[in-house]
Design a protein around this motif. Structure first.
Motif, mmCIF file in Angstrom:
data_model
loop_
_atom_site.group_PDB
_atom_site.id
_atom_site.type_symbol
_atom_site.label_atom_id
_atom_site.label_comp_id
_atom_site.label_asym_id
_atom_site.label_seq_id
_atom_site.Cartn_x
_atom_site.Cartn_y
_atom_site.Cartn_z
ATOM 1 N N GLU A 100 64.493 43.379 -42.256
ATOM 2 C CA GLU A 100 64.902 43.579 -41.250
ATOM 3 C C GLU A 100 64.109 43.461 -40.129
ATOM 4 O OE1 GLU A 100 68.797 46.231 -42.144
ATOM 5 O OE2 GLU A 100 67.045 47.163 -41.960
ATOM 6 N N PRO A 142 64.558 50.081 -39.374
ATOM 7 C CA PRO A 142 64.807 48.908 -40.303
ATOM 8 C C PRO A 142 63.983 48.672 -41.368
ATOM 9 C CG PRO A 142 63.629 48.171 -37.959
ATOM 10 C CD PRO A 142 63.717 49.546 -38.111
ATOM 11 N N PHE A 188 72.210 43.418 -35.474
ATOM 12 C CA PHE A 188 71.583 44.702 -35.105
ATOM 13 C C PHE A 188 71.994 45.520 -34.095
ATOM 14 C CE2 PHE A 188 68.427 42.212 -37.637
ATOM 15 C CZ PHE A 188 68.131 42.685 -38.771
#
Length: 111
Positions: A19, A15, A5
């Motif tokens: 995620e 996200p 990320f």
């Protein structure tokens, strides 16, 4: 630190649910690493403290020995007395002021 990320850091990226789970795992791993580093820092500090104390003692002893070599120690006390007497003001009373003789002379050997 590398992270999948990395390119989203310091951005407005939001996200996804999956995620967020991955990011939470990264944070948990980083928390563990921070804890390990804190423990290592604490251990090293425990080793460092006696060394710093010893260094301070050696430094103080060195300075005390240096003072023994001061040129002012080789001047006889009688000569110092003469210097102070000649710095006294002509008036009967001595003004107590550390910026003027004879009090100023008392600071000659101070660091």
């Amino acid at each position: 630190m590398n992270s999948p990320f990395q390119h989203h850091l310091n951005s407005n990226y939001a996200p996804s649910e999956d995620e967020r789970h991955d990011i939470a795992q990264i944070i948990t791993e980083q928390d563990k690493r921070i804890s390990q580093l804190d423990e290592e820092i604490h251990r090293l500090n425990l080793l460092l403290q006696p060394l710093l104390r010893d260094k301070g003692q050696v430094h103080a002893s060195r300075e005390a020995h240096r003072q023994l070599l001061s040129p002012s120690r080789r001047i006889p006390p009688e000569l110092w007395g003469e210097v102070f007497v000649h710095c006294l003001p002509a008036s009967k009373f001595v003004k107590i002021d550390v910026q003027e003789a004879p009090m100023l002379l008392a600071q000659v050997s101070s660091p």
